[in-house]
Each structure stands twice: as structure tokens, then as C-alpha cells.
Write a protein that holds these residues in place. Structure first.
Motif, PDB file in Angstrom:
ATOM      1  N   THR A   1      75.207  22.843  15.076  1.00  0.00           N
ATOM      2  CA  THR A   1      75.517  21.468  15.474  1.00  0.00           C
ATOM      3  C   THR A   1      76.142  20.728  14.288  1.00  0.00           C
ATOM      4  OG1 THR A   1      73.655  21.443  17.013  1.00  0.00           O
ATOM      5  CG2 THR A   1      74.567  19.313  16.355  1.00  0.00           C
ATOM      6  N   PRO A   2      77.332  20.160  14.454  1.00  0.00           N
ATOM      7  CA  PRO A   2      78.021  19.529  13.317  1.00  0.00           C
ATOM      8  C   PRO A   2      77.253  18.371  12.681  1.00  0.00           C
ATOM      9  CG  PRO A   2      79.567  19.962  15.100  1.00  0.00           C
ATOM     10  CD  PRO A   2      78.200  20.207  15.657  1.00  0.00           C
ATOM     11  N   SER A   3      76.659  17.509  13.511  1.00  0.00           N
ATOM     12  CA  SER A   3      75.887  16.382  12.988  1.00  0.00           C
ATOM     13  C   SER A   3      74.763  16.050  13.961  1.00  0.00           C
ATOM     14  CB  SER A   3      76.780  15.152  12.765  1.00  0.00           C
ATOM     15  OG  SER A   3      77.388  14.763  13.981  1.00  0.00           O
ATOM     16  N   PHE A   4      73.697  15.469  13.431  1.00  0.00           N
ATOM     17  CA  PHE A   4      72.527  15.183  14.257  1.00  0.00           C
ATOM     18  C   PHE A   4      71.672  14.122  13.580  1.00  0.00           C
ATOM     19  CE2 PHE A   4      71.592  18.618  11.363  1.00  0.00           C
ATOM     20  CZ  PHE A   4      70.338  18.331  10.869  1.00  0.00           C
ATOM     21  N   ARG A   5      70.687  13.610  14.312  1.00  0.00           N
ATOM     22  CA  ARG A   5      69.760  12.615  13.785  1.00  0.00           C
ATOM     23  C   ARG A   5      68.321  13.029  14.066  1.00  0.00           C
ATOM     24  NH1 ARG A   5      72.156   7.500  12.836  1.00  0.00           N
ATOM     25  NH2 ARG A   5      74.404   7.500  13.338  1.00  0.00           N
ATOM     26  N   VAL A   6      67.439  12.679  13.150  1.00  0.00           N
ATOM     27  CA  VAL A   6      66.012  12.866  13.372  1.00  0.00           C
ATOM     28  C   VAL A   6      65.349  11.500  13.259  1.00  0.00           C
ATOM     29  CG1 VAL A   6      66.073  15.218  12.479  1.00  0.00           C
ATOM     30  CG2 VAL A   6      65.506  13.339  10.928  1.00  0.00           C
ATOM     31  N   THR A   7      64.187  11.362  13.868  1.00  0.00           N
ATOM     32  CA  THR A   7      63.545  10.049  13.968  1.00  0.00           C
ATOM     33  C   THR A   7      62.214  10.008  13.217  1.00  0.00           C
ATOM     34  OG1 THR A   7      64.524   9.717  16.154  1.00  0.00           O
ATOM     35  CG2 THR A   7      62.663   8.306  15.564  1.00  0.00           C
ATOM     36  N   ASP A   8      62.061   9.016  12.369  1.00  0.00           N
ATOM     37  CA  ASP A   8      60.788   8.767  11.695  1.00  0.00           C
ATOM     38  C   ASP A   8      59.849   8.129  12.717  1.00  0.00           C
ATOM     39  OD1 ASP A   8      58.625   7.793  10.220  1.00  0.00           O
ATOM     40  OD2 ASP A   8      59.877   7.266   8.493  1.00  0.00           O
TER      41      ASP A   8
END
Length: 317
Positions: free
Chosen positions: A219-226
Motif C-alpha cells: 500500500t503506497p500510503s496509509f494512516r493509523v489511529t491513536d
């Protein structure tokens, strides 16, 4: 069919490694991926790529290199494939494999603590101390963005702690027949994490069985959540080739330390040929990507060099 063509076909069907002057023939390649009958009809064999492509002329800048035709289980090119070297963040593939096979919940929240900081090399992380992330998101950060703090948190919270995690990683390596591989940490920061190109092909084949690892590494870019604050943390994949539409990549991992040099392993498709590529000890910052491009160009040219009569003969075999 000429007798020589019959011998080549039998060797290919047996899954043997057919060697050129620069292809080491003692690689222990795992079972080839079965080909669909229609694709196989027009498929140029690995033996023909080796014969007409002249892999001895492939000039790569990586000290260790291995290219495997995954459909036939045949090595197309090999350089120093049994040379044991530090593997840097390629380690994280084994970290992920052990975590996934442990049965631990990927939805479980894990708190990042100061114990997870990199004391060895002082690398930074976008994951703040006291942040809470699911095990799934830590895997994503470790694999896609090669985050060392995420890998450390995964090992610390493994049942029995870090030592148990490292034992599990080494046990899995032995199970896979990776006899020249050792792990002493979960991130690859330690130079004691060593392997060979031949062993790493085995690791790639095993991790490829997990669709989640395929997704997280490409996956080129992604986000994770605190989970504490709801803040999202953005990451980009460390393999610049996954950001390019010209590459069809099924699995990848990068790595770098001063001792390991620049490293890259990928499962990719070039000219409709599924490949595993291992590049270790590439010292130029961009040379591993340059080598990947050189491999791509070489294979495309090699297929064009195969005489039409040979291709037609293979189609009717």
C-alpha cells in the motif's frame, strides 16, 4: 520436437535450477507456483530465458542478488546467494509472520512506551510514547513504513516478552529451512540479524501466503489511529516502486543499516512472469531501485531474444 528441447522441458517440469555461468545451481527453491493451462501455452520457459537472455551480462550494483521464476521455481540469476549478511529491516517480515501465526488478536490495543525506543541507533518514529494503537496498526507501521518502534512494541507485548518472540522467530526460520538465518531483535537494527538470499526467498514464499502481509507491504500510503486521542498518523511505504504504476508488486520490504547496506526484496510480475527478487548490500541510496529497473529491462529484452520457433515449440509441448 528436437531432442534438446525435450531435455529442457523435462528439466523444467522437474523444477530443477538450470544454471548459466553466473547462476548458482545449489539454491534450494521451494515448490513452483502452478501455472494456468492457457497461460502456460504461450509462456516462455525459464530455461529459454537463461539460454537466450544471457544473465551473465546482467550488471547489478547489489553485492548479493537472486532472481527466481516463481512459476517454475527456477533461479534465473544468482550472485553470492549463500553469503550470510545482516538484513536490516527485512527482519520485519519474520516479525509479522510470527505475530500473525501466534493467533494474537489484531484488534487488541497496545500502548507504545519508552521501552520501545531505539536505543541502538537512535532512529525516530511517528508513533508517540503513550500512544495506543491496535496490533493491526502496529503491523502496518512496521511493514509498510518500516517503523522500528512499532516492531519493538509488537515484540514486547508478545506472550513471554521479547525473548520469547525472538525464540519464536528463530524457530520459524528453522521450520522453513532457513539454516543460515538468525534473529536477535524484531526490527533489524541489530547486526546480529543475518540471512542469505536463498533463505530470504523461503521467507518471502511463506509470507506471501498471508494476504494481510501482501496488502501492508504494497500500500503506497496509509494512516493509523491513536486510540487515546483519535489522532491519525500518516505513513508512506518505504519502497518507492510501489508508488509507481509501472510496477506490479505483490509483496515487498526494504531495509537499511550501515552494515547491511540498502536491501530490497519483492514479489513482482514482469512481462507476465511472477518473480521473487532479493537485493542485499547495495550501497548507493538509489542503486537497489536501479537494479530492479535493470532486472525489468533485462527480462523484457530476454523474452524478445527467444526465437519464435522456440516459443512455438514450447506452446505445442
Amino acid at each position: 520436437m528436437k531432442p534438446t528441447r525435450i531435455l529442457v522441458s523435462l528439466a523444467t517440469l522437474a523444477g530443477l535450477v538450470i544454471a548459466s555461468p553466473h547462476v548458482t545451481s545449489d539454491a534450494n527453491i521451494t515448490q513452483p507456483v502452478p501455472a494456468e493451462s492457457e497461460a502456460a501455452a504461450s509462456y516462455i520457459s525459464a530455461a529459454d530465458i537463461i539460454e537466450y537472455g544471457q544473465p551473465n551480462r546482467l550488471a547489478l550494483q547489489s553485492g548479493v542478488a537472486m532472481i527466481v521464476d516463481d512459476r517454475e521455481g527456477v533461479m534465473l540469476y544468482g550472485r553470492n546467494i549463500e553469503r550470510q549478511r545482516p538484513i536490516a529491516s527485512l527482519t520485519k517480515l519474520m516479525t509479522a509472520l510470527v505475530i500473525l501465526e501466534s493467533g494474537l488478536s489484531l484488534d487488541e490495543p497496545v500502548k507504545v512506551t519508552r521501552e520501545d525506543r531505539d536505543r541502538l541507533r537512535g532512529t525516530k518514529s511517528r508513533l508517540g510514547f503513550n500512544g495506543v494503537f491496535t496490533r493491526h496498526d502496529l503491523l502496518y507501521a512496521a511493514l509498510g513504513a518500516s517503523d522500528n518502534r512499532a516492531a519493538a512494541a509488537l515484540a514486547r507485548t508478545y506472550p513471554g516478552g521479547e525473548d520469547a518472540m525472538f525464540r519464536a522467530m528463530n524457530a520459524k526460520a528453522q521450520q522453513l529451512g532457513m539454516t543460515q538465518t538468525r534473529f536477535v531483535d524484531s526490527s533489524g537494527l541489530h547486526n546480529g540479524n543475518v540471512s542469505t538470499a536463498n533463505d530470504l526467498v523461503r521467507l518471502v514464499n511463506e509470507t506471501h501466503k498471508h494476504e494481510l502481509i501482501q496488502t501492508m507491504t504494497t500500500t503506497p500510503s496509509f494512516r493509523v489511529t491513536d486510540r487515546n486521542t483519535g489522532r491519525q498518523v500518516a505513513f508512506r511505504n518505504t519502497n518507492r516502486l510501489v508508488h509507481r504504476h509501472s510496477w506490479d508488486i505483490a509483496l515487498s520490504k526494504t531495509g537499511y543499516t550501515a552494515a547491511a547496506g540498502n536491501c530490497l526484496i519483492m514479489q513482482t510480475t514482469i512481462a507476465e512472469r511472477p518473480l521473487t527478487i532479493v537485493l542485499l548490500n547495495s550501497w548507493g541510496k538509489l542503486s537497489r531501485y536501479g537494479d530492479a529497473r535493470r532486472i525489468q529491462q533485462w527480462l523484457e529484452k530476454a523474452e524478445r531474444r527467444v526465437p519464435p520457433i522456440v516459443t512455438a515449440s514450447a506452446s505445442t509441448t
